[in-house]
Design an enzyme around this catalytic site. Structure first.
Site, mmCIF file in Angstrom:
data_model
loop_
_atom_site.group_PDB
_atom_site.id
_atom_site.type_symbol
_atom_site.label_atom_id
_atom_site.label_comp_id
_atom_site.label_asym_id
_atom_site.label_seq_id
_atom_site.Cartn_x
_atom_site.Cartn_y
_atom_site.Cartn_z
ATOM 1 N N ARG A 231 0.865 -1.185 0.000
ATOM 2 C CA ARG A 231 0.000 0.000 0.000
ATOM 3 C C ARG A 231 0.901 1.235 0.000
ATOM 4 N NH1 ARG A 231 -3.615 -2.595 -1.518
ATOM 5 N NH2 ARG A 231 -5.602 -3.038 -0.522
ATOM 6 N N GLU A 260 -3.585 7.506 -4.718
ATOM 7 C CA GLU A 260 -3.915 6.996 -6.068
ATOM 8 C C GLU A 260 -5.201 7.631 -6.571
ATOM 9 O OE1 GLU A 260 -3.989 2.718 -5.677
ATOM 10 O OE2 GLU A 260 -1.963 2.714 -4.866
ATOM 11 N N HIS A 278 -1.226 0.349 -9.900
ATOM 12 C CA HIS A 278 -1.896 -0.600 -8.983
ATOM 13 C C HIS A 278 -2.484 -1.788 -9.766
ATOM 14 C CE1 HIS A 278 -4.022 -0.960 -4.839
ATOM 15 N NE2 HIS A 278 -3.836 -2.159 -5.377
HETATM 16 C C1 8YV Z 1 -7.514 -4.281 -5.484
HETATM 17 C C2 8YV Z 1 -5.769 -4.755 -3.949
HETATM 18 O O1 8YV Z 1 -8.397 -5.103 -4.795
HETATM 19 O O2 8YV Z 1 -6.497 -6.885 -3.267
HETATM 20 C C3 8YV Z 1 -6.097 -5.778 -2.928
HETATM 21 O O3 8YV Z 1 -5.945 -5.465 -1.738
HETATM 22 O O4 8YV Z 1 -5.188 -3.785 -3.649
HETATM 23 C C4 8YV Z 1 -6.198 -4.941 -5.371
HETATM 24 O O5 8YV Z 1 -6.249 -6.268 -5.728
HETATM 25 C C5 8YV Z 1 -8.058 -4.140 -6.854
HETATM 26 O O6 8YV Z 1 -7.513 -3.018 -7.429
HETATM 27 C C6 8YV Z 1 -9.554 -3.960 -6.822
HETATM 28 O O7 8YV Z 1 -9.939 -2.999 -5.895
#
Ligand code: 8YV
Length: 312
Positions: A231, A260, A278
Protein backbone atom coordinates in the site's frame (compact mmCIF):
# COMPACT_ATOMS: atom_id res chain seq x y z
CA UNK A 1 -38.21 -10.58 1.56
CA UNK A 2 -35.09 -10.87 -0.60
CA UNK A 3 -32.00 -9.49 1.16
CA UNK A 4 -30.98 -6.09 -0.10
CA UNK A 5 -27.41 -5.52 -1.27
CA UNK A 6 -25.65 -2.15 -1.41
CA UNK A 7 -22.92 -2.13 -4.09
CA UNK A 8 -20.48 0.64 -3.18
CA UNK A 9 -18.38 1.20 -6.33
CA UNK A 10 -18.26 -0.15 -9.90
CA UNK A 11 -16.07 -3.16 -10.71
CA UNK A 12 -16.13 -4.74 -14.18
CA UNK A 13 -19.30 -4.52 -16.27
CA UNK A 14 -19.61 -8.29 -15.88
CA UNK A 15 -19.34 -8.15 -12.10
CA UNK A 16 -21.82 -5.27 -11.77
CA UNK A 17 -24.32 -6.98 -14.04
CA UNK A 18 -23.95 -10.38 -12.39
CA UNK A 19 -24.50 -8.90 -8.94
CA UNK A 20 -27.56 -6.99 -10.16
CA UNK A 21 -28.92 -10.13 -11.90
CA UNK A 22 -28.48 -12.39 -8.88
CA UNK A 23 -29.54 -10.07 -6.06
CA UNK A 24 -31.64 -7.07 -5.23
CA UNK A 25 -28.99 -4.39 -5.59
CA UNK A 26 -28.65 -0.63 -5.31
CA UNK A 27 -25.54 0.82 -6.96
CA UNK A 28 -24.43 3.53 -4.58
CA UNK A 29 -22.32 5.40 -7.14
CA UNK A 30 -25.49 6.21 -9.09
CA UNK A 31 -27.33 7.72 -6.10
CA UNK A 32 -25.74 11.18 -5.97
CA UNK A 33 -24.34 12.17 -2.58
CA UNK A 34 -23.57 8.83 -0.91
CA UNK A 35 -23.99 9.84 2.74
CA UNK A 36 -27.15 11.81 2.03
CA UNK A 37 -28.58 8.75 0.25
CA UNK A 38 -27.66 6.53 3.19
CA UNK A 39 -29.16 8.98 5.71
CA UNK A 40 -32.47 8.31 4.03
CA UNK A 41 -32.19 4.69 2.85
CA UNK A 42 -29.30 3.12 4.80
CA UNK A 43 -31.63 1.08 6.99
CA UNK A 44 -32.86 -1.02 4.03
CA UNK A 45 -29.64 -2.92 3.40
CA UNK A 46 -28.57 -6.31 4.74
CA UNK A 47 -25.30 -6.78 2.89
CA UNK A 48 -22.60 -4.53 1.42
CA UNK A 49 -20.43 -5.42 -1.58
CA UNK A 50 -17.31 -3.32 -2.02
CA UNK A 51 -13.64 -3.58 -3.02
CA UNK A 52 -10.22 -2.85 -1.56
CA UNK A 53 -10.23 0.30 -3.67
CA UNK A 54 -13.64 1.71 -2.73
CA UNK A 55 -13.63 0.46 0.85
CA UNK A 56 -16.48 1.03 3.27
CA UNK A 57 -16.18 3.86 5.76
CA UNK A 58 -17.31 4.17 9.37
CA UNK A 59 -19.50 7.08 8.22
CA UNK A 60 -21.37 4.75 5.86
CA UNK A 61 -21.61 1.94 8.37
CA UNK A 62 -22.99 4.33 11.00
CA UNK A 63 -25.88 5.08 8.62
CA UNK A 64 -26.69 1.40 8.03
CA UNK A 65 -28.07 -0.19 11.21
CA UNK A 66 -29.15 -3.50 9.62
CA UNK A 67 -26.02 -4.54 7.72
CA UNK A 68 -24.90 -8.06 8.64
CA UNK A 69 -22.10 -8.76 6.15
CA UNK A 70 -19.56 -6.88 4.06
CA UNK A 71 -18.11 -8.79 1.10
CA UNK A 72 -15.07 -7.15 -0.45
CA UNK A 73 -13.21 -7.70 -3.73
CA UNK A 74 -9.49 -7.63 -2.91
CA UNK A 75 -7.31 -8.97 -0.13
CA UNK A 76 -6.51 -5.67 1.64
CA UNK A 77 -9.14 -4.29 3.98
CA UNK A 78 -7.43 -1.14 5.23
CA UNK A 79 -10.17 0.99 3.59
CA UNK A 80 -12.96 -0.89 5.37
CA UNK A 81 -14.16 0.05 8.87
CA UNK A 82 -13.39 -3.45 10.19
CA UNK A 83 -13.07 -2.49 13.87
CA UNK A 84 -16.53 -0.97 13.89
CA UNK A 85 -17.89 -3.94 11.92
CA UNK A 86 -16.39 -6.33 14.47
CA UNK A 87 -17.93 -4.36 17.36
CA UNK A 88 -21.32 -4.67 15.72
CA UNK A 89 -20.91 -8.39 14.95
CA UNK A 90 -20.89 -7.77 11.19
CA UNK A 91 -19.01 -10.35 9.13
CA UNK A 92 -16.37 -9.06 6.71
CA UNK A 93 -14.89 -11.14 3.88
CA UNK A 94 -11.99 -10.38 1.53
CA UNK A 95 -10.44 -12.41 -1.32
CA UNK A 96 -7.19 -13.87 0.03
CA UNK A 97 -4.87 -16.35 -1.70
CA UNK A 98 -6.34 -16.23 -5.22
CA UNK A 99 -4.20 -13.17 -6.01
CA UNK A 100 -0.95 -14.26 -4.34
CA UNK A 101 0.65 -15.49 -7.57
CA UNK A 102 -0.08 -12.35 -9.54
CA UNK A 103 1.06 -9.92 -6.86
CA UNK A 104 4.24 -11.94 -6.26
CA UNK A 105 4.84 -12.13 -10.03
CA UNK A 106 4.53 -8.37 -10.30
CA UNK A 107 6.92 -7.83 -7.37
CA UNK A 108 9.54 -9.96 -9.15
CA UNK A 109 8.82 -8.18 -12.44
CA UNK A 110 9.35 -4.75 -10.90
CA UNK A 111 12.47 -5.99 -9.10
CA UNK A 112 14.02 -7.32 -12.30
CA UNK A 113 12.93 -4.25 -14.26
CA UNK A 114 14.51 -1.85 -11.74
CA UNK A 115 17.71 -3.84 -11.52
CA UNK A 116 18.21 -4.67 -15.21
CA UNK A 117 16.56 -1.39 -16.26
CA UNK A 118 14.26 -3.00 -18.81
CA UNK A 119 11.81 -0.06 -18.96
CA UNK A 120 14.67 2.43 -19.22
CA UNK A 121 16.28 0.31 -21.96
CA UNK A 122 12.96 0.21 -23.80
CA UNK A 123 12.79 4.02 -23.68
CA UNK A 124 16.38 4.15 -24.92
CA UNK A 125 15.64 1.98 -27.97
CA UNK A 126 12.38 3.81 -28.78
CA UNK A 127 14.14 7.17 -28.54
CA UNK A 128 16.54 6.00 -31.29
CA UNK A 129 19.56 6.29 -28.99
CA UNK A 130 21.06 2.85 -29.63
CA UNK A 131 23.01 3.74 -32.81
CA UNK A 132 24.72 6.52 -30.89
CA UNK A 133 26.08 4.22 -28.18
CA UNK A 134 25.47 1.29 -25.87
CA UNK A 135 22.98 1.32 -23.03
CA UNK A 136 24.76 1.68 -19.66
CA UNK A 137 25.45 -1.52 -17.75
CA UNK A 138 22.87 -2.46 -15.14
CA UNK A 139 22.96 -4.65 -12.00
CA UNK A 140 22.61 -8.39 -11.61
CA UNK A 141 19.56 -9.91 -9.90
CA UNK A 142 20.49 -13.57 -9.29
CA UNK A 143 22.27 -14.34 -6.05
CA UNK A 144 21.46 -11.00 -4.43
CA UNK A 145 19.95 -10.28 -1.00
CA UNK A 146 16.22 -9.87 -0.69
CA UNK A 147 14.56 -8.34 2.36
CA UNK A 148 10.81 -8.88 2.65
CA UNK A 149 8.71 -6.60 4.82
CA UNK A 150 5.61 -8.62 5.71
CA UNK A 151 6.18 -12.34 5.24
CA UNK A 152 2.52 -13.23 4.85
CA UNK A 153 0.92 -15.24 2.07
CA UNK A 154 2.14 -12.92 -0.70
CA UNK A 155 5.55 -12.36 0.90
CA UNK A 156 6.13 -16.12 1.05
CA UNK A 157 5.32 -16.42 -2.64
CA UNK A 158 7.85 -13.68 -3.41
CA UNK A 159 10.42 -15.57 -1.31
CA UNK A 160 9.69 -18.81 -3.17
CA UNK A 161 10.19 -17.08 -6.52
CA UNK A 162 13.42 -15.48 -5.26
CA UNK A 163 14.82 -18.92 -4.41
CA UNK A 164 14.68 -19.66 -8.15
CA UNK A 165 17.04 -16.71 -8.56
CA UNK A 166 19.37 -18.10 -5.88
CA UNK A 167 18.66 -15.07 -3.72
CA UNK A 168 19.25 -14.97 0.02
CA UNK A 169 16.06 -14.05 1.83
CA UNK A 170 15.44 -12.42 5.20
CA UNK A 171 12.29 -10.79 6.47
CA UNK A 172 10.81 -8.35 8.93
CA UNK A 173 7.46 -8.98 10.62
CA UNK A 174 6.04 -7.88 13.93
CA UNK A 175 6.77 -11.40 15.15
CA UNK A 176 8.89 -14.23 13.73
CA UNK A 177 6.95 -16.70 11.59
CA UNK A 178 7.24 -20.08 13.32
CA UNK A 179 6.62 -21.94 10.03
CA UNK A 180 9.32 -20.14 8.11
CA UNK A 181 13.01 -21.00 7.83
CA UNK A 182 13.96 -17.59 6.41
CA UNK A 183 16.02 -15.36 8.67
CA UNK A 184 13.91 -13.04 10.85
CA UNK A 185 15.22 -9.50 11.29
CA UNK A 186 13.41 -7.58 14.07
CA UNK A 187 15.27 -4.37 13.22
CA UNK A 188 13.89 -2.90 9.97
CA UNK A 189 16.82 -0.52 9.21
CA UNK A 190 19.19 -3.48 9.77
CA UNK A 191 17.23 -5.52 7.21
CA UNK A 192 17.38 -2.59 4.77
CA UNK A 193 21.14 -2.21 5.34
CA UNK A 194 21.68 -5.92 4.62
CA UNK A 195 19.37 -6.09 1.58
CA UNK A 196 19.97 -5.26 -2.08
CA UNK A 197 16.21 -5.28 -2.63
CA UNK A 198 13.53 -4.46 -0.06
CA UNK A 199 10.11 -5.75 -1.10
CA UNK A 200 6.99 -4.56 0.74
CA UNK A 201 4.17 -7.10 1.03
CA UNK A 202 2.71 -6.11 4.39
CA UNK A 203 -0.90 -4.95 4.95
CA UNK A 204 -1.76 -1.25 4.88
CA UNK A 205 -3.50 0.58 7.72
CA UNK A 206 -2.49 2.35 10.92
CA UNK A 207 -0.03 -0.34 12.10
CA UNK A 208 2.21 0.03 9.02
CA UNK A 209 1.67 3.72 8.23
CA UNK A 210 5.00 5.23 7.03
CA UNK A 211 6.89 2.17 8.25
CA UNK A 212 9.33 2.92 5.44
CA UNK A 213 10.67 6.37 6.30
CA UNK A 214 13.94 8.25 5.69
CA UNK A 215 16.15 6.14 8.04
CA UNK A 216 15.03 2.89 6.36
CA UNK A 217 15.56 4.35 2.87
CA UNK A 218 19.00 5.61 3.87
CA UNK A 219 19.84 2.17 5.23
CA UNK A 220 18.83 0.62 1.90
CA UNK A 221 21.18 3.11 0.33
CA UNK A 222 22.29 4.43 -3.07
CA UNK A 223 22.52 0.94 -4.55
CA UNK A 224 19.43 -0.45 -2.90
CA UNK A 225 16.07 -0.88 -4.60
CA UNK A 226 12.64 -0.57 -2.98
CA UNK A 227 9.70 -2.52 -4.39
CA UNK A 228 6.20 -1.67 -3.12
CA UNK A 229 3.27 -3.93 -4.03
CA UNK A 230 1.59 -3.40 -0.64
CA UNK A 231 0.00 0.00 0.00
CA UNK A 232 1.18 3.55 -0.66
CA UNK A 233 0.56 4.36 3.00
CA UNK A 234 3.39 2.05 4.08
CA UNK A 235 5.99 4.44 2.60
CA UNK A 236 6.64 8.06 3.52
CA UNK A 237 6.32 9.16 -0.11
CA UNK A 238 7.98 12.56 0.40
CA UNK A 239 10.97 10.89 2.01
CA UNK A 240 11.05 8.43 -0.91
CA UNK A 241 10.98 11.21 -3.50
CA UNK A 242 13.79 13.06 -1.67
CA UNK A 243 15.91 9.91 -1.36
CA UNK A 244 15.48 9.14 -5.07
CA UNK A 245 16.04 12.68 -6.36
CA UNK A 246 19.09 13.16 -4.12
CA UNK A 247 20.60 9.82 -5.17
CA UNK A 248 20.43 8.38 -1.64
CA UNK A 249 18.34 5.45 -2.91
CA UNK A 250 19.25 3.38 -5.96
CA UNK A 251 15.79 2.89 -7.43
CA UNK A 252 12.19 1.96 -6.82
CA UNK A 253 9.49 -0.17 -8.40
CA UNK A 254 6.10 1.10 -7.28
CA UNK A 255 2.66 -0.36 -7.91
CA UNK A 256 0.94 1.61 -5.15
CA UNK A 257 0.93 5.25 -4.08
CA UNK A 258 -0.25 7.40 -1.20
CA UNK A 259 -3.03 9.22 -3.10
CA UNK A 260 -3.92 7.00 -6.07
CA UNK A 261 -4.34 7.70 -8.90
CA UNK A 262 -2.02 10.68 -8.24
CA UNK A 263 1.67 9.99 -8.62
CA UNK A 264 4.22 12.55 -7.35
CA UNK A 265 5.35 14.66 -10.31
CA UNK A 266 9.03 14.22 -9.39
CA UNK A 267 8.83 10.45 -9.92
CA UNK A 268 7.69 10.84 -13.52
CA UNK A 269 11.04 12.17 -14.65
CA UNK A 270 13.29 9.68 -12.83
CA UNK A 271 14.83 6.99 -14.97
CA UNK A 272 15.59 4.68 -12.03
CA UNK A 273 11.94 4.36 -11.05
CA UNK A 274 9.40 1.94 -12.53
CA UNK A 275 5.79 2.99 -12.06
CA UNK A 276 2.69 0.82 -12.32
CA UNK A 277 -0.96 1.85 -11.80
CA UNK A 278 -1.90 -0.60 -8.98
CA UNK A 279 -1.99 -3.67 -11.22
CA UNK A 280 -0.78 -6.31 -8.74
CA UNK A 281 -3.89 -8.47 -9.03
CA UNK A 282 -4.78 -7.09 -12.46
CA UNK A 283 -4.90 -10.14 -14.73
CA UNK A 284 -8.03 -11.56 -16.34
CA UNK A 285 -7.37 -14.92 -14.65
CA UNK A 286 -6.96 -13.57 -11.13
CA UNK A 287 -9.69 -10.95 -11.30
CA UNK A 288 -12.12 -13.70 -12.35
CA UNK A 289 -11.07 -15.81 -9.35
CA UNK A 290 -11.50 -12.80 -7.07
CA UNK A 291 -14.96 -12.22 -8.52
CA UNK A 292 -15.94 -15.87 -7.95
CA UNK A 293 -14.77 -15.63 -4.35
CA UNK A 294 -16.83 -12.50 -3.68
CA UNK A 295 -19.92 -14.25 -5.05
CA UNK A 296 -19.14 -17.43 -3.10
CA UNK A 297 -18.79 -15.40 0.12
CA UNK A 298 -22.05 -13.62 -0.51
CA UNK A 299 -23.88 -16.87 -1.33
CA UNK A 300 -22.44 -18.63 1.73
CA UNK A 301 -23.50 -15.78 3.98
CA UNK A 302 -27.03 -15.64 2.59
CA UNK A 303 -27.49 -19.44 2.59
CA UNK A 304 -25.54 -20.53 5.67
CA UNK A 305 -25.05 -17.33 7.64
CA UNK A 306 -21.22 -17.48 7.43
CA UNK A 307 -18.84 -15.96 4.89
CA UNK A 308 -16.12 -18.34 3.60
CA UNK A 309 -13.01 -16.16 3.89
CA UNK A 310 -13.53 -13.83 6.86
CA UNK A 311 -11.08 -11.07 7.59
CA UNK A 312 -9.41 -11.88 10.91
C1 8YV B 1 -7.51 -4.28 -5.48
C2 8YV B 1 -5.77 -4.76 -3.95
O1 8YV B 1 -8.40 -5.10 -4.79
O2 8YV B 1 -6.50 -6.89 -3.27
C3 8YV B 1 -6.10 -5.78 -2.93
O3 8YV B 1 -5.95 -5.47 -1.74
O4 8YV B 1 -5.19 -3.79 -3.65
C4 8YV B 1 -6.20 -4.94 -5.37
O5 8YV B 1 -6.25 -6.27 -5.73
C5 8YV B 1 -8.06 -4.14 -6.85
O6 8YV B 1 -7.51 -3.02 -7.43
C6 8YV B 1 -9.55 -3.96 -6.82
O7 8YV B 1 -9.94 -3.00 -5.90
Amino acid sequence: MAPKVLHIGPLTERFNQRLADEHEVVQLWRQGDALAYLDEHGGQFDVVVTSARFGYSAAMLARMPNVRAICSFGVGYDAIAVDLARERGIQVSSTPDVLNDCVADLAMGLLIDCSRRISAADRFVRAGLWPAGNFPLARKVSGKRLGIVGLGRIGKDVARRASGFDMQVRYHNRRPDADSSYGFEPDLPALARWADFLVLTCPGGAATHHLISAPVLDALGPEGILINVARGSVVDEQALVSALTEGRLGGAGLDVFQAEPSVPEALLTLDNVVLAPHIGSGTLDTRLQMEELVFANLRAFLDEGEVLTPVV
